[in-house]
Design a protein around this motif. Structure first.
Motif: not given
Length: 72
Positions: A11-15, A58-64
């Motif tokens: 959530g924070l990385s989406c900023i 999207i990569l950050g979403f998958v890694l989360a």
């Protein structure tokens, strides 16, 4: 995965991507307004930049999700 630290981190990385897309399109519109004949080149670069930023989001979403459930 409810309440894990990975979801908060994502959530924070989406900023970052949100700000990046806003800067790309804001500055792109200003550049096109100042020099309309360069619209084709600028529009292509804006879309390419947006695609790179969205791919990182999207990569950050998958890694989360991978970090939240490493065993499968």
């Amino acid at each position: 995965m409810v309440g894990t630290l990975a979801t908060i981190g994502y959530g924070l990385s989406c900023i970052g991507p949100g700000i990046g897309v806003g800067l790309i399109f804001g500055n792109g519109v200003q550049a096109i307004a100042r020099q309309p004949e360069a619209r084709g080149v600028l529009q292509g670069q804006m879309i390419l930049g947006m695609a790179v930023i969205e791919a990182l989001a999207i990569l950050g979403f998958v890694l989360a999700f991978i970090q939240a459930n490493p065993a499968g």
